[in-house]
Design a protein around this motif. Structure first.
Motif, mmCIF file in Angstrom:
data_model
loop_
_atom_site.group_PDB
_atom_site.id
_atom_site.type_symbol
_atom_site.label_atom_id
_atom_site.label_comp_id
_atom_site.label_asym_id
_atom_site.label_seq_id
_atom_site.Cartn_x
_atom_site.Cartn_y
_atom_site.Cartn_z
ATOM 1 N N THR A 269 0.822 -1.210 0.000
ATOM 2 C CA THR A 269 0.000 0.000 0.000
ATOM 3 C C THR A 269 0.853 1.254 0.000
ATOM 4 N N THR A 270 1.984 1.193 0.723
ATOM 5 C CA THR A 270 2.914 2.333 0.709
ATOM 6 C C THR A 270 3.529 2.497 -0.669
ATOM 7 N N GLN A 271 3.876 1.366 -1.284
ATOM 8 C CA GLN A 271 4.435 1.398 -2.633
ATOM 9 C C GLN A 271 3.452 2.060 -3.593
ATOM 10 N N LEU A 272 2.185 1.693 -3.488
ATOM 11 C CA LEU A 272 1.179 2.305 -4.354
ATOM 12 C C LEU A 272 0.991 3.781 -4.025
ATOM 13 N N THR A 273 0.999 4.105 -2.730
ATOM 14 C CA THR A 273 0.846 5.495 -2.319
ATOM 15 C C THR A 273 1.966 6.350 -2.893
ATOM 16 N N MET A 274 3.168 5.767 -3.014
ATOM 17 C CA MET A 274 4.298 6.480 -3.591
ATOM 18 C C MET A 274 4.260 6.428 -5.114
ATOM 19 N N ASN A 275 4.043 5.241 -5.671
ATOM 20 C CA ASN A 275 4.206 5.055 -7.110
ATOM 21 C C ASN A 275 3.067 5.607 -7.942
ATOM 22 N N ILE A 276 1.865 5.671 -7.375
ATOM 23 C CA ILE A 276 0.761 6.244 -8.166
ATOM 24 C C ILE A 276 1.018 7.723 -8.471
ATOM 25 N N PRO A 277 1.340 8.569 -7.479
ATOM 26 C CA PRO A 277 1.690 9.951 -7.851
ATOM 27 C C PRO A 277 2.978 10.030 -8.665
ATOM 28 N N PHE A 278 3.949 9.147 -8.351
ATOM 29 C CA PHE A 278 5.201 9.143 -9.124
ATOM 30 C C PHE A 278 4.916 8.871 -10.601
ATOM 31 N N GLN A 279 4.162 7.792 -10.877
ATOM 32 C CA GLN A 279 3.924 7.420 -12.268
ATOM 33 C C GLN A 279 2.979 8.397 -12.962
ATOM 34 N N ALA A 280 2.010 8.956 -12.223
ATOM 35 C CA ALA A 280 1.143 9.960 -12.842
ATOM 36 C C ALA A 280 1.971 11.168 -13.287
ATOM 37 N N LEU A 281 2.838 11.671 -12.398
ATOM 38 C CA LEU A 281 3.729 12.784 -12.756
ATOM 39 C C LEU A 281 4.678 12.396 -13.884
ATOM 40 N N HIS A 282 5.199 11.182 -13.794
ATOM 41 C CA HIS A 282 6.153 10.675 -14.784
ATOM 42 C C HIS A 282 5.537 10.663 -16.184
ATOM 43 N N PHE A 283 4.364 10.051 -16.333
ATOM 44 C CA PHE A 283 3.744 9.958 -17.654
ATOM 45 C C PHE A 283 3.257 11.309 -18.157
ATOM 46 N N ILE A 284 2.676 12.118 -17.278
ATOM 47 C CA ILE A 284 2.213 13.441 -17.696
ATOM 48 C C ILE A 284 3.382 14.287 -18.179
ATOM 49 N N THR A 285 4.500 14.257 -17.414
ATOM 50 C CA THR A 285 5.673 15.039 -17.801
ATOM 51 C C THR A 285 6.268 14.537 -19.098
ATOM 52 N N TYR A 286 6.349 13.221 -19.256
ATOM 53 C CA TYR A 286 6.913 12.653 -20.488
ATOM 54 C C TYR A 286 6.080 13.061 -21.705
ATOM 55 N N GLU A 287 4.770 12.889 -21.599
ATOM 56 C CA GLU A 287 3.910 13.229 -22.736
ATOM 57 C C GLU A 287 3.926 14.733 -23.019
ATOM 58 N N PHE A 288 3.995 15.549 -21.961
ATOM 59 C CA PHE A 288 4.077 17.004 -22.155
ATOM 60 C C PHE A 288 5.369 17.375 -22.879
ATOM 61 N N MET A 289 6.490 16.784 -22.448
ATOM 62 C CA MET A 289 7.770 17.076 -23.093
ATOM 63 C C MET A 289 7.787 16.611 -24.540
ATOM 64 N N ALA B 34 10.752 11.858 -9.248
ATOM 65 C CA ALA B 34 11.594 11.408 -8.131
ATOM 66 C C ALA B 34 11.691 12.478 -7.053
ATOM 67 N N ALA B 35 11.900 13.718 -7.457
ATOM 68 C CA ALA B 35 12.032 14.803 -6.488
ATOM 69 C C ALA B 35 10.749 14.971 -5.671
ATOM 70 N N ALA B 36 9.608 14.805 -6.321
ATOM 71 C CA ALA B 36 8.330 15.043 -5.645
ATOM 72 C C ALA B 36 7.942 13.921 -4.684
ATOM 73 N N THR B 37 8.456 12.716 -4.904
ATOM 74 C CA THR B 37 7.985 11.567 -4.120
ATOM 75 C C THR B 37 9.057 10.926 -3.247
ATOM 76 N N THR B 38 10.192 11.588 -3.055
ATOM 77 C CA THR B 38 11.259 11.015 -2.224
ATOM 78 C C THR B 38 10.788 10.705 -0.793
ATOM 79 N N PRO B 39 10.025 11.568 -0.109
ATOM 80 C CA PRO B 39 9.583 11.221 1.248
ATOM 81 C C PRO B 39 8.840 9.886 1.313
ATOM 82 N N LEU B 40 8.022 9.620 0.307
ATOM 83 C CA LEU B 40 7.297 8.358 0.278
ATOM 84 C C LEU B 40 8.246 7.191 0.050
#
Length: 335
Positions: free
Chosen positions: A197-217, A244-250
């Motif tokens: 659950t912690t992994q998902l709590t971290m990776n869901i925002p990580f991957q959402a930011l990751h894909f949005i940023t990639y597609e935007f770029m 990575a910068a946004a989700t390091t605490p998680l």
């Protein structure tokens, strides 16, 4: 025979438009989607290769990141930088030590990333059709990335638990299978999903930011969505850095849950095994304050930038290569 990316894109547009009703608006099809004639197996193969390369090439830096996130590190395992850590590990523990646990990561990364990329592609286009009639939608990208993460982490989480325990300084395990047997015997099968659950709590925002940023770029650097390796590398690296910068605490909390670091838990007067994101957050703060949430941030960003660049460039190459191959087999002209 010269191979042109724009010819491939044009063929993809024709394939996609033939699947739509005549009265539906047709947007320019972005290169991201594989042609409809390519099987799901091909899509998953490209994802599996990309995932394995992503994790193996940067694995030594991942080992350093895990150690630098330790809340109570051994005095002999305190490092000021990634380079210093790698140099000292190789000098004092042997040249193969930074690669310890990589075999279980490979076993997990292949199937996990096969599901991850295949699910992302399918959901991205399904949701884009609903939200933006087939056009590129950042909302669709973020939701698709989040859904793909649930599948990815379900496969990858047990490998992550074993990997992080193998990477820690003075790890008591003789090897991967010894680690698996010991954890199962002493903590039960639930230990392999204690951080899920912690992994998902971290990776869901990580991957959402990751894909949005990639597609935007990609929209900025490669608006026609042709195969351009340099844009995939740059977009992937920036996407990895932002996420990575946004989700390091998680990630710090996830590492604590995976390793169940005895010295840290004893110092926090935690009896038994630590579980749950809320407990992990409280324990990290209790042991090190706000700055503890950013332990290993430098190593994590250094790891994620090339990792995501490798993953996207390899994945995009395979999609382009397989597109050419299928068009040639079907008699498409690639002059």
């Amino acid at each position: 025979m010269e191979l042109r990316a724009d010819t491939v894109v044009a063929a993809l547009e024709m394939a996609e438009s033939s699947e739509r009703n005549d009265d539906e608006p047709v947007d320019v099809v972005d290169y991201e989607s594989l042609p409809l004639t390519v099987s799901l197996g091909t899509q998953m193969t490209a994802g599996a290769v990309a995932g394995i390369l992503e994790h193996t090439v940067m694995y030594p830096v991942d080992s350093v990141k895990t150690r630098m996130q330790s809340l109570y590190p051994d005095p002999r395992a305190q490092y000021r930088s990634v380079y210093e850590a790698l140099s000292r590990i190789v000098r004092t523990e042997g040249v193969w030590r930074p690669l310890r646990g990589m075999n279980i990561t490979i076993l997990g990364a292949g199937p996990a990333h096969a599901l991850y990329f295949a699910c992302y592609e399918k959901m991205k286009w399904t949701l884009s059709d609903i939200i933006k009639h087939g056009g590129n939608s950042h909302t669709a990208n973020g939701i698709a990335g989040s859904m793909a993460t649930v599948l990815h982490d379900a496969v990858m989480n047990p490998a992550e638990v074993v990997k992080t325990r193998m990477q820690m300084y003075n790890s008591p395990y003789k090897g991967v299978w010894d680690c698996i047997r010991t954890v199962r015997r002493t903590e039960g099968l639930a230990a392999f999903y204690r951080s899920y659950t912690t992994q998902l709590t971290m990776n869901i925002p990580f991957q959402a930011l990751h894909f949005i940023t990639y597609e935007f770029m990609q929209e900025q650097l490669n608006p026609h969505r042709q195969y351009q390796p340099q844009t995939h590398i740059i977009s992937g690296a920036l996407a990895g850095a932002v996420a990575a910068a946004a989700t390091t605490p998680l990630d710090v909390c996830k590492t604590l849950l995976n390793t169940q670091e005895n010295v840290a838990l004893n110092s926090a007067h935690v009896s038994g095994h630590l579980s749950g994101m809320a407990n992990a957050f409280r324990t990290v703060y209790q042991l090190g304050g706000v700055q503890a949430y950013f332990k290993g941030a430098q190593a994590r960003i250094i790891f994620q930038m090339p990792s995501t660049a490798i993953a996207w460039s390899v994945y995009e190459f395979f999609k382009y290569f397989l597109t050419k191959h299928n068009l040639e087999k079907s008699g498409g002209s690639l002059s």
